[in-house]
Design an enzyme around this catalytic site. Sequence first.
Site, PDB file in Angstrom:
ATOM      1  N   GLU A  20       5.506  -6.086   0.986  1.00 28.31           N
ATOM      2  CA  GLU A  20       5.800  -4.689   0.726  1.00 28.31           C
ATOM      3  C   GLU A  20       6.355  -4.654  -1.028  1.00 28.31           C
ATOM      4  O   GLU A  20       6.616  -5.557  -1.109  1.00 28.31           O
ATOM      5  CB  GLU A  20       7.083  -4.804   1.369  1.00 28.31           C
ATOM      6  N   HIS A  82       8.291   3.389  -2.361  1.00 29.49           N
ATOM      7  CA  HIS A  82       7.747   1.612  -1.570  1.00 29.49           C
ATOM      8  C   HIS A  82       7.079   1.396  -0.713  1.00 29.49           C
ATOM      9  O   HIS A  82       6.580   2.924  -0.479  1.00 29.49           O
ATOM     10  CB  HIS A  82       9.201   1.192  -0.699  1.00 29.49           C
ATOM     11  N   ASP A  95      14.837   2.517   6.231  1.00 29.17           N
ATOM     12  CA  ASP A  95      14.620   3.560   5.239  1.00 29.17           C
ATOM     13  C   ASP A  95      15.868   5.002   5.187  1.00 29.17           C
ATOM     14  O   ASP A  95      16.549   5.050   4.150  1.00 29.17           O
ATOM     15  CB  ASP A  95      13.443   4.800   4.978  1.00 29.17           C
TER      16      ASP A  95
END
Length: 135
Positions: A20, A82, A95
């Site tokens: 990520e 992201h 998130d």
Amino acid sequence: MPGVVERLLSYRQLSPASLEAAGVLIGERRENHVVIHAISEPGPGDVRTRFTVVRKGPHHQAMINELYLKSGGTMNYLGEWHTHPERFPVPSNTDKSGWQKEIVFTEPMVLIIVGQSAMWCGKKVGRATKALQAY
């Protein structure tokens, strides 16, 4: 701006080994519009795994500061981006809770999640997060 989209797409997690990635969105507000001119990118200090990312590197804030000064105060932090290792990304509970705690502004902020085939885009105004049309 087109260059921003290209940079974001370059971080798609297309292989099982892809980590990520995350950064901030930097640009300017023009009345009811935002123009994203630049993004900060992963770097030293950031913690990255296949399914998590934590922006810890000081280079993110340094880039905001530099562009703010160079622009005479017109460019600033507009939000965050992201990646997710999924074709069509949606915000996770992590998130959502992170955005609630960490993004506290009166002006609308932009949120982007880059997936393998599409991007999820949203805006956060106050405590409310609203999905925008997928890209």
